[in-house]
Scaffold this active site. Structure first.
Site, PDB file in Angstrom:
ATOM      1  N   ASN A 179       0.857  -1.192   0.000  1.00  0.00           N
ATOM      2  CA  ASN A 179       0.000   0.000   0.000  1.00  0.00           C
ATOM      3  C   ASN A 179       0.890   1.237   0.000  1.00  0.00           C
ATOM      4  O   ASN A 179       1.488   1.563   1.019  1.00  0.00           O
ATOM      5  CB  ASN A 179      -0.893  -0.040   1.255  1.00  0.00           C
ATOM      6  CG  ASN A 179      -1.720   1.215   1.426  1.00  0.00           C
ATOM      7  OD1 ASN A 179      -1.821   2.041   0.520  1.00  0.00           O
ATOM      8  ND2 ASN A 179      -2.326   1.348   2.599  1.00  0.00           N
TER       9      ASN A 179
ATOM     10  N   LYS B 231      -0.023   4.268  -0.235  1.00  0.00           N
ATOM     11  CA  LYS B 231      -0.694   5.449   0.350  1.00  0.00           C
ATOM     12  C   LYS B 231      -0.494   6.654  -0.567  1.00  0.00           C
ATOM     13  O   LYS B 231      -0.432   6.482  -1.781  1.00  0.00           O
ATOM     14  CB  LYS B 231      -0.194   5.693   1.780  1.00  0.00           C
ATOM     15  CG  LYS B 231      -0.276   4.416   2.618  1.00  0.00           C
ATOM     16  CD  LYS B 231      -0.072   4.628   4.086  1.00  0.00           C
ATOM     17  CE  LYS B 231      -0.142   3.278   4.795  1.00  0.00           C
ATOM     18  NZ  LYS B 231      -0.077   3.381   6.232  1.00  0.00           N
TER      19      LYS B 231
ATOM     20  N   HIS C 291      -9.515   1.163   5.248  1.00  0.00           N
ATOM     21  CA  HIS C 291      -8.212   1.319   5.905  1.00  0.00           C
ATOM     22  C   HIS C 291      -8.373   2.264   7.097  1.00  0.00           C
ATOM     23  O   HIS C 291      -9.187   3.190   7.059  1.00  0.00           O
ATOM     24  CB  HIS C 291      -7.196   1.881   4.905  1.00  0.00           C
ATOM     25  CG  HIS C 291      -5.801   1.884   5.436  1.00  0.00           C
ATOM     26  ND1 HIS C 291      -5.343   2.857   6.290  1.00  0.00           N
ATOM     27  CD2 HIS C 291      -4.787   1.011   5.272  1.00  0.00           C
ATOM     28  CE1 HIS C 291      -4.087   2.576   6.617  1.00  0.00           C
ATOM     29  NE2 HIS C 291      -3.726   1.462   6.006  1.00  0.00           N
TER      30      HIS C 291
ATOM     31  N   GLU D 189      -6.761   4.698   8.078  1.00  0.00           N
ATOM     32  CA  GLU D 189      -6.620   6.126   7.757  1.00  0.00           C
ATOM     33  C   GLU D 189      -7.910   6.667   7.154  1.00  0.00           C
ATOM     34  O   GLU D 189      -8.279   7.827   7.376  1.00  0.00           O
ATOM     35  CB  GLU D 189      -5.407   6.330   6.829  1.00  0.00           C
ATOM     36  CG  GLU D 189      -4.108   6.172   7.610  1.00  0.00           C
ATOM     37  CD  GLU D 189      -2.953   5.547   6.839  1.00  0.00           C
ATOM     38  OE1 GLU D 189      -2.973   5.548   5.595  1.00  0.00           O
ATOM     39  OE2 GLU D 189      -2.019   5.030   7.500  1.00  0.00           O
TER      40      GLU D 189
ATOM     41  N   GLU E 161      -5.463  -5.108  10.764  1.00  0.00           N
ATOM     42  CA  GLU E 161      -4.468  -4.052  10.887  1.00  0.00           C
ATOM     43  C   GLU E 161      -4.692  -3.296  12.199  1.00  0.00           C
ATOM     44  O   GLU E 161      -5.497  -2.351  12.244  1.00  0.00           O
ATOM     45  CB  GLU E 161      -4.584  -3.079   9.710  1.00  0.00           C
ATOM     46  CG  GLU E 161      -4.283  -3.701   8.368  1.00  0.00           C
ATOM     47  CD  GLU E 161      -3.579  -2.711   7.453  1.00  0.00           C
ATOM     48  OE1 GLU E 161      -2.496  -3.033   6.968  1.00  0.00           O
ATOM     49  OE2 GLU E 161      -4.097  -1.607   7.266  1.00  0.00           O
TER      50      GLU E 161
ATOM     51  N   GLY F 142       2.452   2.172  10.601  1.00  0.00           N
ATOM     52  CA  GLY F 142       3.389   3.276  10.417  1.00  0.00           C
ATOM     53  C   GLY F 142       4.167   3.641  11.663  1.00  0.00           C
ATOM     54  O   GLY F 142       4.825   4.686  11.703  1.00  0.00           O
TER      55      GLY F 142
ATOM     56  N   SER G  31       3.459  -2.372  10.206  1.00  0.00           N
ATOM     57  CA  SER G  31       4.916  -2.419  10.375  1.00  0.00           C
ATOM     58  C   SER G  31       5.529  -3.766   9.966  1.00  0.00           C
ATOM     59  O   SER G  31       6.464  -4.242  10.605  1.00  0.00           O
ATOM     60  CB  SER G  31       5.298  -2.032  11.804  1.00  0.00           C
ATOM     61  OG  SER G  31       4.881  -0.700  12.078  1.00  0.00           O
TER      62      SER G  31
ATOM     63  N   GLY H 226       2.796  -1.202   4.214  1.00  0.00           N
ATOM     64  CA  GLY H 226       2.827   0.203   3.845  1.00  0.00           C
ATOM     65  C   GLY H 226       4.247   0.656   3.562  1.00  0.00           C
ATOM     66  O   GLY H 226       4.787   0.476   2.469  1.00  0.00           O
TER      67      GLY H 226
END
Ligand code: PGA
Length: 260
Positions: free
Chosen positions: A12, A14, A105, A107, A175, A181, A220, A241
């Protein structure tokens, strides 16, 4: 070890990368993947910003990688067309070559305030069309500390999969929000435990479905922890990510996965 199973490695990007970095990324993929360094039954997909979708699909085709790398998007709108400024529909993503979409997701949930009902509309729309939804679920740190991990995830699964009879094409990614992150991955035991609970829930919910719905872990994941996480029995792959933007790291993980 789980040599008998298909493994999923999803990257991903992003809101990152640019044209030069994209060309560099796939040049490295071509050099390493076509030299035969990657083996095993692996489904690899990269989830790109919409504006680069067409370019990435053309590059992957031109480099002879189309049968090895699928391309996905990071979100879609449930309606096919209409007055939804700034949104992109499933038919548009499909026309430009996407075969997967990340949905829900954290976010999108936390920054853009998407709720389970809206995410569920997207999952249902994707399953009706030629795009496979990667539904993300997971708890925040506060929810984890309050011992609400499973109740939060169960609620997300119930609402986002409401009304679905046939889950063919569905992928679920666990997740934990606190691991995304942050460099702080869940332990392989914790990730395995939650992925197993998700699998049991999915099996109970879709009793007539004969296939295995892939359950991935994200948060991560990097070359140094990918072997341990991805070798767990109920973790079918990783949603990655930060470490997916570096082609070298990503292909290291493909090689590690292929050799498990
Ligand atoms: P990360 O992101 O690997 O950078 O933690 C994972 C994700 O957001 O899917």
């Amino acid at each position: 070890m789980k040599n008998d199973k298909r493994t999923y490695l999803f990257g991903n990007w992003k809101m990152n990368m640019d044209k030069t970095k994209i060309d560099h990324f796939f040049t490295i993929c071509r050099d390493r993947m076509l030299s035969g360094s990657v083996s095993g039954d692996i489904v690899m997909a990269i989830f790109v910003p919409f504006v680069y979708l067409d370019r990435v699909v053309q590059t992957v085709r031109a480099f002879g990688l189309a049968d090895k790398i699928s391309i996905g998007v990071q979100n879609v709108h449930p309606e096919d067309r209409g007055a939804f400024t700034g949104e992109t529909s499933i038919p548009m993503a499909v026309e430009c070559g996407a075969t997967f979409s990340i949905l829900g997701h954290s976010e999108r949930r936390h920054i853009f305030k998407e709720d389970n009902t809206f995410i569920g509309d997207k999952v249902r729309a994707c399953l009706k069309k030629a795009i496979k939804p990667v539904l993300c679920v997971g708890e925040t740190l506060e929810e984890r500390e309050d011992k609400k991990t499973w109740s939060v995830i169960e609620n997300q699964l119930e609402k986002c999969l409401d009304g679905i009879d046939n889950p063919r094409g569905l992928i679920v990614a666990y997740e934990p929000v606190w691991a995304i992150g942050t460099g702080l991955s869940a332990s392989s035991e914790d990730a395995q435990n939650v992925c197993k609970m998700i699998r049991v829930w999915l099996n109970d919910r879709f009793t007539d479905y004969p296939g295995r719905i892939p359950v991935l872990y994200g948060g991560s994941v990097k070359p140094s922890n990918s072997r341990e996480l991805l070798s767990m029995q109920d973790i079918d792959g990783g949603l990655i990510g930060g470490a997916s933007m570096d082609a070298g790291s990503f292909i290291d993980m493909l090689e590690i996965t292929g050799n498990m």
